[in-house]
Design an enzyme around this catalytic site. Structure first.
Site, short mmCIF file in Angstrom:
data_model
loop_
_atom_site.label_atom_id
_atom_site.label_comp_id
_atom_site.label_asym_id
_atom_site.label_seq_id
_atom_site.Cartn_x
_atom_site.Cartn_y
_atom_site.Cartn_z
CB THR A 209 -0.86 -0.04 1.28
OG1 THR A 209 -1.80 -1.10 1.14
CG2 THR A 209 -1.59 1.24 1.55
NE ARG A 237 -9.10 -7.37 3.16
CZ ARG A 237 -8.00 -6.59 3.17
NH1 ARG A 237 -7.66 -5.92 2.10
NH2 ARG A 237 -7.28 -6.48 4.26
CB VAL A 238 -13.43 -3.04 1.73
CG1 VAL A 238 -12.86 -1.65 1.93
CG2 VAL A 238 -14.25 -3.09 0.43
N GLY A 239 -10.25 -3.44 2.76
CA GLY A 239 -9.32 -3.30 3.89
C GLY A 239 -9.46 -1.97 4.60
CG ASP A 240 -5.99 -0.60 6.63
OD1 ASP A 240 -5.81 -1.45 5.72
OD2 ASP A 240 -5.06 0.11 7.06
CB THR A 260 1.12 0.14 4.94
OG1 THR A 260 1.38 -1.13 4.31
CG2 THR A 260 2.36 0.56 5.72
N GLY A 261 -0.54 -2.36 6.21
CA GLY A 261 -0.42 -3.59 6.99
C GLY A 261 -1.65 -4.45 6.83
N GLY A 263 -4.96 -5.18 7.03
CA GLY A 263 -6.07 -4.26 7.19
C GLY A 263 -7.09 -4.60 8.26
#
Ligand code: ASP
Length: 343
Positions: A209, A237-240, A260-261, A263
């Site tokens: 990211t 799927r949606v991350g942070d 970043t990481g 999520g």
């Protein structure tokens, strides 16, 4: 007349122009022994280009918002990072990108999620913030909106990358092994639903990211984050990254943060906002608040990743609990660094 001007100059304290930008290109198991000198140079050059793109805007008196957009765009256009052009593949071998932006001055924010054809998702996030009354738009709706505002739309073939595809297919093979109860997948379990959700936590394949935070000459803060998410992610799927408060946050009174990481951990821990809240409520310094969230709270849960942050005085923090994080900063006082490993 001349005398007056001199007198005025002598009596006026010169205005200190304090501005800075910090960027990241993702955290993960980034080890020097796995890196070739050519690859490292390519990363350093691209980070430098992104940093300069943002810094130039700040130097010319432009806004922190504009600076973070330009820096993120440079990284979105590069295949080196997991955002825009370099986005990783979903389980269905498609690309689904997420991005967000927040203005620390007004508290306004914009985000897009699950977009497949927008060349620079960060510009779409900005358009959502500026041109709509909403904060987040997803999928085809977000794409239609981006088209309406004449943002660059590309064919999905623009994102094709054989290496990324190989990466996904290797992971799918590993997943088969997990389903066969072989067990030795070598990948961390994100949660108890591993069979359904064996996303790629092998870092050089990786959390890539991108993000930027900045302080401009007017004292305003801004943050932006953009990602292709995680390799082998499934079912929309949606991350942070597009979630305000989780992957991105900015408030002129405290700080601007881009994460970043992994999520899921960043969402559950509302990481970006948490750094700002700890500063506000506990009166921690930026460095102390950021370190606490990444190296204490997240680390305790085995939540892997990092963040970049800047406060209203131009102090910066770049903590991570992985072995590396692509990161760089440039300040108006001349300090500048590009770093990759834990050193
Ligand atoms: N945070 C991103 C996500 O979970 C991944 C990354 O940082 O690379 O989607």
């Amino acid at each position: 007349m001349t005398l007056n001007i001199c007198a005025q100059q002598n009596n006026t304290t010169p205005r200190m122009e304090n501005f800075a930008i910090v960027i990241h290109g993702g955290a993960g198991t980034i080890l020097k022994e796995n890196m070739t000198p050519e690859k490292e140079k390519a990363y350093r050059d691209k980070l430098n280009e992104a940093l300069e793109a943002g810094y130039k805007i700040l130097e010319a008196g432009g806004s922190a918002l504009q600076a973070v957009i330009e820096a993120v765009k440079v990284m979105e256009d590069s295949p080196l990072f997991n955002a825009g052009k370099g986005s990783v593949y979903t389980h269905e071998e498609t690309i689904e990108m997420d991005a967000s932006i927040m203005d620390g001055k007004t508290g306004k924010a914009g985000a897009v999620a699950g977009v497949k054809t927008i060349k620079n998702p960060v510009t779409a996030a900005f358009a959502v913030m500026e041109k709509s009354e909403h904060v987040m738009m997803i999928g085809t709706g977000a794409e239609k909106f981006a088209e309406k505002y004449k943002l660059e739309i590309v064919d999905t073939s623009y994102f094709f990358d054989q290496n990324r595809l190989n990466q996904l297919r290797q992971l799918k093979e590993k997943e088969k092994a997990v389903l066969d109860h072989d067990g030795a997948s070598g990948y961390a379990k994100p949660d108890s639903s591993e069979i359904e959700f064996n996303i790629d936590l092998n870092p050089d394949k990786k959390f890539g990211t991108v993000g930027a935070v900045a302080l401009d000459k007017q004292g305003n803060l801004a943050a932006a984050t953009s990602t292709g998410g995680m390799t082998n992610k499934k079912f929309g799927r949606v991350g942070d990254a597009p979630i305000i408060g989780a992957g991105t946050y900015a408030n002129n009174n405290t700080c601007a943060v881009s994460c970043t990481g992994h999520g899921e951990y960043f969402i559950r821990n509302v990481v970006a906002y948490d750094v700002a809240a700890i500063m506000e409520y506990k009166k921690f310094t930026l460095q102390k608040a950021a370190e606490y969230v990444i190296n204490h709270k997240l680390e305790k849960q085995n939540g892997k990743g990092g963040l970049i942050a800047i406060d209203k005085k131009g102090n910066i923090a770049m903590p991570f609990n992985t072995t590396g994080m692509y990161r760089a900063y440039k300040k108006s006082n001349g300090q500048q660094e590009i770093k990759i490993y834990k050193d």
